[in-house]
Design an enzyme around this catalytic site. Structure first.
Site, PDB file in Angstrom:
ATOM      1  N   CYS A 121      -6.656  -0.480   3.716  1.00 12.47           N
ATOM      2  CA  CYS A 121      -5.741   0.602   4.129  1.00 12.47           C
ATOM      3  C   CYS A 121      -6.328   1.366   5.321  1.00 12.47           C
ATOM      4  CB  CYS A 121      -5.465   1.562   2.972  1.00 12.47           C
ATOM      5  SG  CYS A 121      -5.041   0.779   1.429  1.00 12.47           S
TER       6      CYS A 121
ATOM      7  N   ASP B 216       5.255  -2.662   1.619  1.00 12.37           N
ATOM      8  CA  ASP B 216       4.291  -1.792   2.293  1.00 12.37           C
ATOM      9  C   ASP B 216       5.036  -1.001   3.370  1.00 12.37           C
ATOM     10  OD1 ASP B 216       2.222  -0.615   3.664  1.00 12.37           O
ATOM     11  OD2 ASP B 216       0.946  -2.393   3.686  1.00 12.37           O
TER      12      ASP B 216
ATOM     13  N   HIS C 226       1.508  -1.515  -1.095  1.00 12.63           N
ATOM     14  CA  HIS C 226       0.395  -1.050  -0.268  1.00 12.63           C
ATOM     15  C   HIS C 226      -0.747  -0.624  -1.206  1.00 12.63           C
ATOM     16  CE1 HIS C 226      -1.575   0.768   3.161  1.00 12.63           C
ATOM     17  NE2 HIS C 226      -1.819   1.812   2.407  1.00 12.63           N
TER      18      HIS C 226
END
Ligand SMILES: *[C@@H]1O[C@H](CO)[C@@H](O)[C@H](O)[C@H]1NC(C)=O
Ligand SMILES: *[C@@H]1O[C@H](CO)[C@@H](O)[C@H](O)[C@H]1NC(C)=O
Ligand SMILES: *[C@@H]1O[C@H](CO)[C@@H](O)[C@H](O)[C@H]1NC(C)=O
Ligand SMILES: *[C@@H]1O[C@H](CO)[C@@H](O)[C@H](O)[C@H]1NC(C)=O
Length: 268
Positions: free
Chosen positions: A153, A204, A236
């Site tokens: 991330c 995501d 995500h």
């Protein structure tokens, strides 16, 4: 397998350049800092001492994994456990605290936490120096010559940034694996000078299908080795915070991890 990992939450004085300062004298108030850049905290985890003898895992000498976390940082147990997992895969693994002790709360929707403000306080001008000093510490103090960056991330973008040959050689990594990288910019992709693998989530918001296609096209343009894998049933963050009671998510998290290990086995 018996683990011999030695997790050390170590405040590394060397990182802040303190080791280069004149040795302080007891009682000298100049050793008290009220302003300036704080020392970077590192989570360092090592391969089991004798795993080569007891398992098929081989320890990779002079090689390290730089583990770049999501916004939850070292406070999220899954991050430390994944770092330990890379150590069990045979790599000395180093995870810097990218947020100087103040990562995002486990639930970013809690009242009072402002994600926009948080991200504005952790832009590359703040985060790059932390990562640069960590890489330089790994190379100069841990006898490491090859570094693979793993970024999840928030950290994914930085795995790309440090694979760029405009970064000084002692602050550069040699290969990267990222999962659901956020805020990644086109120039950061085009700047890579080494192999990159990306694990992507089906759902995501930060990397919708159109953006994923762009990322693939940009990776192709670089002419470097790359790979993009897409996992169904994932959101995500899945490679770190999967619901492992859900079969599809557990398979995806395991897949992303094993994939990273194999990627580095081949390209690092
Ligand atoms: C090596 O591993 C074995 C188990 O496979 C364990 O019993 C032993 O204590 C380990 N030795 C060292 C030095 O850690
Ligand atoms: C969050 O922070 C941003 C940037 O500082 C600011 O513009 C915005 O008003 C803040 N939002 C809330 C709800 O406080
Ligand atoms: C980083 O950049 C932002 C936006 O340009 C700026 O507000 C902030 O003061 C900078 N921080 C540092 C430590 O330079
Ligand atoms: C450091 O790496 C060199 C070259 O690979 C090796 O010969 C040496 O034994 C290593 N030193 C330590 C302390 O691990």
């Amino acid at each position: 397998m018996r683990t011999e990992t030695l997790p050390l939450l170590a405040a590394m004085a060397a990182l802040a350049g303190l080791s280069h300062a004149a040795c302080p004298v007891s009682g000298d108030t100049s050793i008290l800092a009220n302003t300036g850049t704080p020392v970077v905290t590192l989570y360092i985890t090592r391969p089991p001492l004798n795993c080569s003898a007891s398992t098929s895992i081989s320890v990779h000498p002079n090689t390290a994994i730089l583990y770049l976390t999501d916004v939850f940082g070292l406070a999220l147990p899954e991050n430390l456990l994944l770092a330990d997992s890379f150590a069990r895969a045979g790599y000395l693994t180093v995870a810097p605290d990218l947020f100087s002790g103040s990562p995002a709360p486990g639930d970013i929707n809690v009242p009072g936490f402002n994600t926009t403000l948080f991200l504005s306080q952790h832009q590359p001008n703040v985060t790059d120096p932390i990562i640069a000093s960590t890489i330089s510490y790994i190379r100069s103090s841990l006898n490491v010559t090859r570094i693979g960056a793993v970024g999840y991330c928030f950290g994914g973008r930085y795995a790309f940034r440090f694979l760029d040959d405009t970064v000084p050689p002692d602050e550069r990594v040699d290969a990267a694996f990222t999962a659901h990288p956020s805020l990644l910019e086109n120039e950061e992709i085009l700047g890579i000078q080494g192999p990159v693998s990306v694990a992507a989530a089906e759902n995501d918001d930060l990397v919708p299908p159109e953006r994923r296609a762009e990322i693939e096209a940009l990776l192709k343009q670089t002419g470097k080795e790359y790979m993009v894998s897409l996992y169904s049933g994932t959101n995500h963050g899945f490679a770190v915070r999967a619901d492992v009671t859900d079969r599809e998510q557990r398979f995806a998290k395991e897949g992303a991890f094993l994939h990273a290990v194999r990627w580095f086995g081949e390209f690092l």
